[in-house]
Design a protein around this motif. Structure first.
Motif, PDB file in Angstrom:
ATOM      1  N   LEU A 424      17.022  18.185  20.467  1.00 30.57           N
ATOM      2  CA  LEU A 424      16.730  18.807  21.755  1.00 30.57           C
ATOM      3  C   LEU A 424      15.304  19.341  21.848  1.00 30.57           C
ATOM      4  O   LEU A 424      14.722  19.370  22.937  1.00 30.57           O
ATOM      5  CB  LEU A 424      17.720  19.938  22.026  1.00 30.57           C
ATOM      6  CG  LEU A 424      19.180  19.528  22.232  1.00 30.57           C
ATOM      7  CD1 LEU A 424      20.054  20.762  22.427  1.00 30.57           C
ATOM      8  CD2 LEU A 424      19.327  18.585  23.416  1.00 30.57           C
ATOM      9  N   VAL A 425      14.739  19.784  20.733  1.00 28.05           N
ATOM     10  CA  VAL A 425      13.403  20.384  20.789  1.00 28.05           C
ATOM     11  C   VAL A 425      12.311  19.348  21.020  1.00 28.05           C
ATOM     12  O   VAL A 425      11.164  19.725  21.307  1.00 28.05           O
ATOM     13  CB  VAL A 425      13.086  21.177  19.497  1.00 28.05           C
ATOM     14  CG1 VAL A 425      14.067  22.308  19.310  1.00 28.05           C
ATOM     15  CG2 VAL A 425      13.049  20.274  18.276  1.00 28.05           C
ATOM     16  N   GLN A 426      12.645  18.083  20.918  1.00 28.27           N
ATOM     17  CA  GLN A 426      11.604  17.057  21.050  1.00 28.27           C
ATOM     18  C   GLN A 426      10.953  17.072  22.436  1.00 28.27           C
ATOM     19  O   GLN A 426       9.740  16.911  22.560  1.00 28.27           O
ATOM     20  CB  GLN A 426      12.203  15.678  20.762  1.00 28.27           C
ATOM     21  CG  GLN A 426      12.652  15.489  19.322  1.00 28.27           C
ATOM     22  CD  GLN A 426      13.180  14.087  19.061  1.00 28.27           C
ATOM     23  OE1 GLN A 426      12.499  13.098  19.327  1.00 28.27           O
ATOM     24  NE2 GLN A 426      14.390  14.011  18.563  1.00 28.27           N
ATOM     25  N   SER A 427      11.761  17.281  23.476  1.00 18.60           N
ATOM     26  CA  SER A 427      11.210  17.252  24.843  1.00 18.60           C
ATOM     27  C   SER A 427      10.214  18.373  25.098  1.00 18.60           C
ATOM     28  O   SER A 427       9.075  18.108  25.519  1.00 18.60           O
ATOM     29  CB  SER A 427      12.344  17.303  25.869  1.00 18.60           C
ATOM     30  OG  SER A 427      13.125  16.141  25.796  1.00 18.60           O
ATOM     31  N   PRO A 428      10.589  19.642  24.875  1.00 19.23           N
ATOM     32  CA  PRO A 428       9.582  20.694  25.121  1.00 19.23           C
ATOM     33  C   PRO A 428       8.371  20.585  24.213  1.00 19.23           C
ATOM     34  O   PRO A 428       7.250  20.894  24.635  1.00 19.23           O
ATOM     35  CB  PRO A 428      10.362  21.997  24.871  1.00 19.23           C
ATOM     36  CG  PRO A 428      11.563  21.607  24.098  1.00 19.23           C
ATOM     37  CD  PRO A 428      11.892  20.218  24.513  1.00 19.23           C
ATOM     38  N   ILE A 429       8.564  20.141  22.980  1.00 15.51           N
ATOM     39  CA  ILE A 429       7.423  19.981  22.073  1.00 15.51           C
ATOM     40  C   ILE A 429       6.488  18.894  22.594  1.00 15.51           C
ATOM     41  O   ILE A 429       5.263  19.065  22.619  1.00 15.51           O
ATOM     42  CB  ILE A 429       7.892  19.664  20.648  1.00 15.51           C
ATOM     43  CG1 ILE A 429       8.534  20.898  20.016  1.00 15.51           C
ATOM     44  CG2 ILE A 429       6.728  19.176  19.784  1.00 15.51           C
ATOM     45  CD1 ILE A 429       9.098  20.655  18.631  1.00 15.51           C
ATOM     46  N   ALA A 430       7.069  17.771  23.039  1.00  8.10           N
ATOM     47  CA  ALA A 430       6.241  16.661  23.530  1.00  8.10           C
ATOM     48  C   ALA A 430       5.436  17.074  24.754  1.00  8.10           C
ATOM     49  O   ALA A 430       4.251  16.754  24.872  1.00  8.10           O
ATOM     50  CB  ALA A 430       7.134  15.469  23.858  1.00  8.10           C
ATOM     51  N   VAL A 431       6.057  17.806  25.687  1.00 13.82           N
ATOM     52  CA  VAL A 431       5.339  18.247  26.878  1.00 13.82           C
ATOM     53  C   VAL A 431       4.259  19.255  26.503  1.00 13.82           C
ATOM     54  O   VAL A 431       3.144  19.212  27.034  1.00 13.82           O
ATOM     55  CB  VAL A 431       6.319  18.849  27.905  1.00 13.82           C
ATOM     56  CG1 VAL A 431       5.560  19.475  29.060  1.00 13.82           C
ATOM     57  CG2 VAL A 431       7.270  17.776  28.418  1.00 13.82           C
ATOM     58  N   SER A 432       4.580  20.153  25.587  1.00 14.29           N
ATOM     59  CA  SER A 432       3.584  21.141  25.154  1.00 14.29           C
ATOM     60  C   SER A 432       2.387  20.464  24.503  1.00 14.29           C
ATOM     61  O   SER A 432       1.238  20.892  24.696  1.00 14.29           O
ATOM     62  CB  SER A 432       4.215  22.135  24.174  1.00 14.29           C
ATOM     63  OG  SER A 432       5.241  22.875  24.796  1.00 14.29           O
ATOM     64  N   GLN A 433       2.633  19.408  23.744  1.00 16.67           N
ATOM     65  CA  GLN A 433       1.546  18.712  23.064  1.00 16.67           C
ATOM     66  C   GLN A 433       0.604  18.035  24.050  1.00 16.67           C
ATOM     67  O   GLN A 433      -0.565  17.796  23.727  1.00 16.67           O
ATOM     68  CB  GLN A 433       2.111  17.661  22.094  1.00 16.67           C
ATOM     69  CG  GLN A 433       2.906  18.241  20.938  1.00 16.67           C
ATOM     70  CD  GLN A 433       2.020  18.815  19.851  1.00 16.67           C
ATOM     71  OE1 GLN A 433       0.864  19.133  20.093  1.00 16.67           O
ATOM     72  NE2 GLN A 433       2.552  18.958  18.656  1.00 16.67           N
ATOM     73  N   LEU A 434       1.097  17.729  25.240  1.00 15.35           N
ATOM     74  CA  LEU A 434       0.233  17.105  26.239  1.00 15.35           C
ATOM     75  C   LEU A 434      -0.919  18.016  26.643  1.00 15.35           C
ATOM     76  O   LEU A 434      -1.957  17.555  27.104  1.00 15.35           O
ATOM     77  CB  LEU A 434       1.048  16.730  27.486  1.00 15.35           C
ATOM     78  CG  LEU A 434       2.124  15.649  27.309  1.00 15.35           C
ATOM     79  CD1 LEU A 434       2.900  15.475  28.597  1.00 15.35           C
ATOM     80  CD2 LEU A 434       1.497  14.322  26.885  1.00 15.35           C
ATOM     81  N   TYR A 435      -0.716  19.330  26.477  1.00 14.71           N
ATOM     82  CA  TYR A 435      -1.742  20.294  26.870  1.00 14.71           C
ATOM     83  C   TYR A 435      -2.766  20.541  25.765  1.00 14.71           C
ATOM     84  O   TYR A 435      -3.711  21.302  25.969  1.00 14.71           O
ATOM     85  CB  TYR A 435      -1.090  21.622  27.257  1.00 14.71           C
ATOM     86  CG  TYR A 435      -0.210  21.535  28.482  1.00 14.71           C
ATOM     87  CD1 TYR A 435      -0.765  21.504  29.762  1.00 14.71           C
ATOM     88  CD2 TYR A 435       1.172  21.486  28.379  1.00 14.71           C
ATOM     89  CE1 TYR A 435       0.039  21.429  30.893  1.00 14.71           C
ATOM     90  CE2 TYR A 435       1.983  21.415  29.504  1.00 14.71           C
ATOM     91  CZ  TYR A 435       1.412  21.382  30.747  1.00 14.71           C
ATOM     92  OH  TYR A 435       2.206  21.309  31.863  1.00 14.71           O
ATOM     93  N   ASP A 436      -2.579  19.912  24.601  1.00 15.66           N
ATOM     94  CA  ASP A 436      -3.501  20.157  23.483  1.00 15.66           C
ATOM     95  C   ASP A 436      -4.935  19.767  23.831  1.00 15.66           C
ATOM     96  O   ASP A 436      -5.888  20.358  23.325  1.00 15.66           O
ATOM     97  CB  ASP A 436      -3.051  19.384  22.240  1.00 15.66           C
ATOM     98  CG  ASP A 436      -1.923  20.092  21.512  1.00 15.66           C
ATOM     99  OD1 ASP A 436      -1.551  21.196  21.951  1.00 15.66           O
ATOM    100  OD2 ASP A 436      -1.409  19.559  20.520  1.00 15.66           O
TER     101      ASP A 436
END
Length: 748
Positions: A424-436
């Motif tokens: 489940l954590v993959q989705s929020p992590i992936a979206v957060s990484q887009l802001y890197d």
């Protein structure tokens, strides 16, 4: 065989011993510390990993002096006060902002500024580095109150339809860890507590959750002594929250005060008369705090108007929410994807709040203020950070249900749920990484230009720009500004952007000089003289425009003939309109200003209370590549292409014929003109010689005929605006304003 059995029994005994030890550990504080450390480390990594992006792309994140810049402009307000604290120059009155009116500072410096100054002092590091690196360390602190809040809500709670079964301590702690983890992973919160984002958002949610958890513990306390301790802890947290979020008294009162108010109502029958008397000094302190904030009710009304765009004051200006990028309505699916990384995961978290309410019962009421503020996400994306703990609690509640349903698997059920968590954590992590790879709101070269202003302008200069540039200008240039993130009313936005949108260079310079000298009080005085009403903006501004456009000699005749002023009164009024003692004033324009609402706001119709909605063409160009035949790039409306040979602009299938194309290659302008298209559209392209920074504009004839286009893109010489040599287009342009000044000779 006997040896094998002996080894097997020993191994089994060891496993039993380990399981027994784990059970003992899980019931101790050690397990809490371990769980919180693991969650915090995961949240910290997600917030800190973009430092590699900064290191690999220094031209986007570091000034020429090698110091980093923040992602937003607001941190420089707190950095400026921190700089004053380190130098020992504490100012009760701030003359640098909202010039010429200025502003009174609160008696206590903002807690964030105090913290920045303290860390810089103790570590002997530049404030800029402290501001950039500290957010992840503070951001992960949210895990602590969310963890304890979740444990408090579900610990020993009766499972609905569970036949009398209750949530065990291990299940409660596991739920707390999951809630803390998902709260820390919510993308909007990750963005606003990562490397480079340094404002109060870092801890606003943490303070809010801490206060409501302490209120809940006060309610659940089994004895008077414990209740008193939690009440004192809540009160200290309330004071800390108010000091931290010093510019938003209304949300602090809502998020911190409402939960305790509900708690007191729920346990009012437990209090003695003596204890009720003890509440009086607490109430006095709270009221004193509100008084210390100054004009708190006006701030509450202002906050309401800011969020909902109300027009209760009958103002002729637009609701300010439309002037701020982070404000504005959002649809549900967009909000859901932003908060949860996946809209369906967020919807699942909302569904999880239902079983959580059944588990927590009355304790769930303490979440209502947080739910109310999170609902404002529909009115502005900055409120989405307050949904992070609710997102974490909702997902954790669903996973707790899974733990309960899998009790037959005993200890292995934790492994199963942990595996589901990893999925489940993959989705929020992936979206957060887009802001890197997110870049600062302004290029470091703009800040370099502001530092150059400090070295090349008089100390008492005023820099005229849009309010989004105010805080950095004060911090880097050390010069006075008209508007900034603290002072940015719709009225002030109109005043500051009108000079860019008008087509009259003389009017623009005289307007800037008049306001920078006289301020809003001067506007009221002018309106009183011209209309008889100091609040008559519609007629007053029109009259003021005519006078300032006519100059000293032309205004004299108008004042006597049209407004009936006696010659002596007219001369006195002229000294007011065209002041001799105006401070040195400079206009600061940059590539970012091009994409702001400078034209719509500057052309606002005060009588009709509307802007030029659809009767003009203004399309900012963010990026482009060009060759001898064509230009391709991006705009806020989508990708575009331009045929240079035929002068045809194509955007989303719609074509516009161009009358001319201006191509600025680092200070040298080349024009491509297309005959017989004098009233068509115009394209402006500007980039530096390194092709790193660029901007552009598609404009019709009326937008072309504005001061901003004439100065910034066409570089038209003017006696009213004297371009300074330190200008570095398209990064920025600095022009000295030469407004007309009254003189004895002009009176003859």
């Amino acid at each position: 065989m006997a040896r094998f059995l002996r080894l097997t029994l020993i191994h089994f005994a060891i496993m039993l011993d380990i399981q027994e030890s784990l059970k003992k550990i899980s019931a101790t504080r050690v397990s809490t510390v371990v769980l919180l450390l693991l969650v915090a480390l995961a949240g910290f990594y997600l917030r800190y990993d973009n430092l590699s992006t900064w290191s690999n792309s220094k031209s986007f994140y570091f000034t020429s002096s090698g110091l980093p810049i923040t992602l937003d402009a607001d941190p420089y307000y707190y950095l400026d006060i921190a700089k004053d604290l380190l130098s020992g120059r504490i100012k009760a009155f701030d003359e640098m902002r909202n010039f010429p009116t200025g502003g009174v500072r609160t008696s206590a410096a903002p807690l964030l500024s105090v913290l920045l100054a303290a860390i810089a002092f103790l570590t002997d590091q530049p404030l800029e580095w402290v501001a950039v690196l500290i957010p992840p360390f503070l951001g992960v602190l949210l895990a602590v109150p969310v963890y304890f809040l979740a444990v408090a809500l579900v610990s020993d709670a009766a499972i609905p339809f569970g036949g009398g079964r209750r949530v065990s301590l291990n299940e409660a702690k596991f739920t707390g860890a999951l809630a803390a983890l998902f709260a820390l992973l919510s993308p909007p919160l990750v963005v606003r507590s990562s490397i480079g984002w340094c404002d109060t958002d870092i801890l606003n949610v943490t303070w809010a959750v801490l206060c409501l958890w302490l209120a809940g513990e006060f309610y659940a306390a089994q004895n008077r002594r414990t209740a008193n301790r939690y009440f004192l802890a809540w009160f200290l947290a309330f004071l800390g929250f108010a000091w931290w979020w010093d510019q938003a008294v209304a949300p602090v009162v809502l998020l911190a005060g409402a939960p305790m108010f509900m708690a007191v109502l729920l346990v009012i029958n437990r209090f003695t008369k003596k204890q009720i008397l003890y509440a009086i000094p607490i109430a006095v302190i709270v009221l004193s705090l509100l008084a210390w904030q100054g004009g708190w009710w006006a701030k509450v009304q202002s906050m309401y108007a800011y969020v909902f765009g109300s027009d209760s004051g009958g103002t002729v200006f637009p609701a300010f929410e439309g002037l701020v990028d982070e404000q504005g309505d959002r649809n549900f699916m967009r909000i859901a994807k932003s908060i949860g990384g996946n809209p369906y995961l967020f919807i699942g978290s909302l569904a999880g709040l239902l079983p959580l309410s059944l588990l927590a019962r009355k304790k769930f009421l303490f979440l209502l203020p947080l739910l109310a503020l999170s609902a404002l996400s529909f009115k502005g994306m900055r409120f989405m950070i307050f949904a992070a703990p609710l997102f974490g609690l909702g997902v954790a509640a669903l996973l707790l249900i899974g733990l309960v349903l899998l009790r037959s698997l005993k200890s292995s059920r934790f492994v199963v749920v942990f595996g589901l968590t990893l999925f489940l954590v993959q989705s929020p992590i992936a979206v957060s990484q887009l802001y890197d790879s997110g870049r600062p709101v302004l290029s470091p070269r703009v800040y370099d230009g502001m530092q150059a202003i400090a070295a090349n302008t008089p100390d008492d200069s005023v820099i005229w720009s849009s309010w989004g540039h105010g805080h950095p200008l004060v911090y880097f240039a050390g010069r006075r500004t008209i508007g900034d993130g603290m002072f940015h009313s719709a009225m002030l936005d109109f005043v500051s952007k009108f000079p860019f949108a008008t087509n009259n260079l003389r009017l623009s310079a005289n307007w800037i000089q008049f306001y920078a000298t006289n301020g809003p009080q001067g506007l009221a005085k002018a309106f009183q003289t011209l209309t008889g009403d100091p609040q008559n903006w519609a007629e007053g501004v029109n009259g003021l425009k005519k006078l300032l456009a006519a100059g000293v000699a032309g205004s004299r005749e108008m004042l006597i003939k049209d407004y009936g002023l006696a010659p002596q009164a007219a001369e006195s009024f002229l000294t007011f309109l065209f002041p001799v003692t105006a401070p040195p004033i400079y206009v600061f324009m940059d590539y970012k200003l091009v994409s702001e609402n400078w034209y719509e706001m500057g052309k606002w119709n005060l009588a009709a209370k509307t802007g030029p909605k659809n009767n003009y063409t203004l399309i900012p160009i963010d990026y482009y590549i060009a060759n001898s035949y064509s230009v391709q790039g991006d705009t806020i409306l989508g990708g575009f292409s331009t045929d240079l040979q035929n002068g045809i602009f194509n955007l989303n299938g719609g074509m516009k014929k161009l009358a001319a194309i201006s191509i600025d290659q680092g200070g040298v302008i080349d024009w491509l003109r297309y005959p017989d298209r004098g009233r068509m559209h115009f394209m402006y392209l500007s980039r530096d010689k390194k092709k790193v920074l660029m901007t552009g504009l598609i404009a019709d004839l009326q937008v072309k005929d504005t001061v901003l286009v004439k100065l910034f893109f066409e570089k038209q010489p003017s006696p009213y605006f004297e371009e300074q040599k330190l200008s570095d287009p398209p990064a920025y342009m600095l022009c000295k304003v030469n407004g007309e000044k009254y003189s004895v000779a002009s009176a003859l």
